[in-house]
Motif scaffolding. Structure first.
Motif, short mmCIF file in Angstrom:
data_model
loop_
_atom_site.label_atom_id
_atom_site.label_comp_id
_atom_site.label_asym_id
_atom_site.label_seq_id
_atom_site.Cartn_x
_atom_site.Cartn_y
_atom_site.Cartn_z
N ALA A 38 -11.69 -10.81 19.49
CA ALA A 38 -12.44 -10.12 18.44
C ALA A 38 -11.44 -9.63 17.32
N ALA A 39 -11.69 -9.42 16.04
CA ALA A 39 -11.27 -9.18 14.99
C ALA A 39 -11.38 -7.70 14.72
N CYS A 40 -10.29 -7.16 14.29
CA CYS A 40 -10.46 -5.68 14.01
C CYS A 40 -10.31 -5.75 12.41
N GLY A 41 -10.80 -4.69 11.79
CA GLY A 41 -10.90 -4.57 10.30
C GLY A 41 -10.76 -3.07 9.85
N VAL A 42 -10.15 -2.93 8.90
CA VAL A 42 -9.87 -1.39 8.37
C VAL A 42 -10.12 -1.41 6.57
N HIS A 43 -11.07 -0.56 6.42
CA HIS A 43 -11.45 -0.51 5.07
C HIS A 43 -10.99 0.71 4.46
N ILE A 44 -10.04 0.82 3.41
CA ILE A 44 -9.72 2.01 2.97
C ILE A 44 -10.19 2.30 1.50
N GLY A 45 -11.08 3.32 1.68
CA GLY A 45 -12.01 3.75 0.38
C GLY A 45 -11.25 4.97 -0.09
N VAL A 46 -11.76 5.38 -1.33
CA VAL A 46 -11.32 6.43 -2.06
C VAL A 46 -11.25 7.93 -1.24
N SER A 47 -12.61 7.91 -0.70
CA SER A 47 -12.91 9.06 0.19
C SER A 47 -12.92 8.98 1.74
N THR A 48 -13.20 7.71 2.10
CA THR A 48 -13.53 7.23 3.61
C THR A 48 -12.87 6.02 3.92
N THR A 49 -12.18 6.07 5.08
CA THR A 49 -11.62 4.99 5.66
C THR A 49 -12.24 4.63 6.87
N GLY A 54 -1.99 12.60 0.73
CA GLY A 54 -0.39 12.48 0.83
C GLY A 54 0.11 10.95 0.70
N GLY A 55 1.36 10.80 0.95
CA GLY A 55 1.90 9.69 0.78
C GLY A 55 1.19 8.54 1.49
N ALA A 56 1.53 7.40 0.94
CA ALA A 56 0.87 6.12 1.71
C ALA A 56 1.46 5.78 2.71
N GLY A 90 -8.37 -1.10 -5.55
CA GLY A 90 -7.02 -1.20 -6.38
C GLY A 90 -6.46 -2.41 -6.45
N LEU A 91 -5.39 -2.88 -6.60
CA LEU A 91 -4.92 -4.14 -7.05
C LEU A 91 -4.02 -4.77 -5.74
N VAL A 92 -4.47 -5.81 -5.29
CA VAL A 92 -4.12 -6.29 -4.04
C VAL A 92 -3.07 -7.69 -4.19
N ASP A 93 -2.12 -7.59 -3.50
CA ASP A 93 -1.05 -8.87 -3.56
C ASP A 93 -1.16 -9.22 -2.24
N GLY A 109 -3.12 7.20 -5.75
CA GLY A 109 -1.57 7.47 -5.83
C GLY A 109 -0.82 6.45 -5.21
N TRP A 110 -1.10 5.31 -4.71
CA TRP A 110 -0.32 4.36 -4.14
C TRP A 110 0.36 3.32 -5.21
N HIS A 111 1.40 3.13 -5.18
CA HIS A 111 2.06 2.08 -5.99
C HIS A 111 3.00 1.24 -5.39
N ARG A 112 2.65 -0.19 -5.33
CA ARG A 112 3.58 -1.18 -4.67
C ARG A 112 3.89 -0.75 -3.30
N VAL A 113 2.78 -0.48 -2.38
CA VAL A 113 2.74 0.07 -1.14
C VAL A 113 2.91 -1.31 0.03
N PRO A 114 4.15 -1.49 0.57
CA PRO A 114 4.11 -2.56 1.71
C PRO A 114 3.01 -2.35 2.92
N ALA A 115 1.82 -2.26 2.53
CA ALA A 115 0.73 -2.06 3.44
C ALA A 115 0.75 -2.78 4.60
N VAL A 116 1.00 -3.99 4.50
CA VAL A 116 0.86 -5.29 5.69
C VAL A 116 1.81 -4.77 6.50
#
Length: 397
Positions: free
Chosen positions: A87-98, A120-122, A154-157, A169-176
């Motif tokens: 199975a594959a897990c997926g996470v979608h981060i929206g402005v108001s709902t994740t 709050g912070g990322a 947002g902008l995704v690298d 308010g997230w900037h250059r967040v190492p999300a992965v």
């Protein structure tokens, strides 16, 4: 698995052949080994080796019950995806709902849940999301989760695993890296609109048309273009239609009026309803409920939004001239009684012949979770051997 920038390395023949076998079975299966060879052009020994390897991994299995009764000669046992193991897990981060979910190899959502996007912070927000996801995945102890598809606006690298999201308010967040360290699972980051378009390419209209335009609208708007099953990605990520001029007097943060996103966003419609005295708080669900109850102002606000969306779709259809336009996002799928308003505006805006090329995504309210899962499934189908190897290294949940 943290994704870092690296030189492009061509996959080996072994990996390419495994992906080719998996792809044809996913599209055309169940198939016999001989039929796989005919579709892929691979030799029978190569097909047999790849099928055996993918069966050993648990991605494929034989279906002897599907052998035609009375078949003459050596039976050709059909092979298809085994959708009971991984199975594959997926996470979608929206402005108001994740939203987070779990899907099988056919893109069918097994389960999903949602929470308000943490403030709050990322780093704290992603830690909170990771904790919810770990608890969620414990509901499925018999499934082997191959990783997490992370989708966001947002902008995704994707290569560097970095996320910029001004609205959060997230900037250059190492999300992965943050999500990988918190869950131990491989993580693949993508923009949310490309992820939704990929869902259509894998499990929707994609296999049936050569040119597909995907249009999304909810709190934000976005568009993606695919040609011959390949999603176009420009330099620096995807393009933006947020400031597409579609008319109107709504003021955009950019200083102009009539920009698409500022005009059609959920919050814009809800704020207008509060100002008109239709609802007490800016919640699009309350506006829809008032429209269903017969409030004429609520109905007009939703109809005006649908018309603005229809004009935008018409302009984009004329610019790209695709075979098929697919519409997604709750601004389109939730107030389904307003779809005729959208289609009328589309028909009066487009200058090209034919208005029957527009379809609404079949994923409905499951769109965000399914799209995030699909981002990971795309990686699995393209690189099955590598991704499964990474998943095996992940700690037990």
């Amino acid at each position: 698995m943290t994704e870092t920038p690296r030189a492009v390395v061509r996959p080996g023949v072994r990996a390419v052949n495994a992906a080719a076998v998996l792809a044809v079975i996913r599209r055309e299966g169940p198939l016999s080994r001989a039929a796989i060879g005919e579709h892929t052009g691979l030799s029978m020994p190569t097909v047999s080796r790849k099928v055996s390897a993918l069966m050993d991994l648990g991605l494929l299995r034989e279906f002897p019950d599907l052998v035609p009764t009375g078949a003459i000669g050596r039976p050709r046992v059909p092979i298809d995806l085994d959708d009971t193991v991984f199975a594959a897990c997926g996470v979608h981060i929206g402005v108001s709902t994740t939203t987070y979910g779990l899907s099988d190899l056919r893109g069918r959502l097994l389960d999903s849940d949602e929470i308000p996007t943490p403030g709050g912070g990322a780093e704290d927000a992603l830690a909170h999301i990771a904790g919810k996801v770990r608890a969620f995945l414990r509901r499925w102890p018999r499934r082997t989760v191959v990783g997490i598809g992370l989708a966001s606006g947002g902008l995704v690298d994707s290569a560097a695993g970095l996320l910029d999201h001004d609205r959060l308010g997230w900037h250059r967040v190492p999300a992965v890296d943050l999500l990988h360290r918190a869950t131990g699972l491989p993580v693949h980051l993508d923009g949310h609109v490309p992820a939704m378009a990929n869902a259509e390419l894998l499990f929707g209209w994609g296999p049936r048309v050569s040119g597909l335009l995907y249009f999304y609208a909810r709190e934000v708007v976005g568009v993606a273009l695919a040609v011959d099953g390949v999603l176009h990605r420009g330099p620096g990520g995807g393009g933006s239609i947020a400031h597409l001029p579609i008319g109107g007097d709504t003021r955009c943060p950019c200083g102009a009026t009539g920009c698409l996103e500022a005009t059609v966003a959920d919050r814009t419609v809800a704020d207008a309803a509060v100002l008109a005295g239709v609802v007490a708080e800016p919640d699009i669900r309350l506006v829809r409920a008032a429209a269903r109850a017969g409030d004429p102002v609520a109905g007009r606000l939703l109809a005006d939004r649908a018309a603005a969306l229809g004009r935008a779709v018409g302009l984009l259809r004329d610019a790209f001239n695709p075979d098929r336009v697919v519409l997604g996002g709750q601004a389109i799928t939730d107030p389904d009684e307003r779809l005729p308003d959208l289609m009328r505006a589309f028909a009066t805006t487009t200058t090209l012949p034919g208005t029957d090329i527009v379809s609404v995504t079949r994923f409905g309210s499951d769109l965000q979770a399914t799209a995030a899962c699909t981002g990971l499934l795309t990686r699995l189908f393209d690189h099955p051997l590598d991704l499964l190897d990474d998943a095996r290294k992940a700690p037990a949940r």
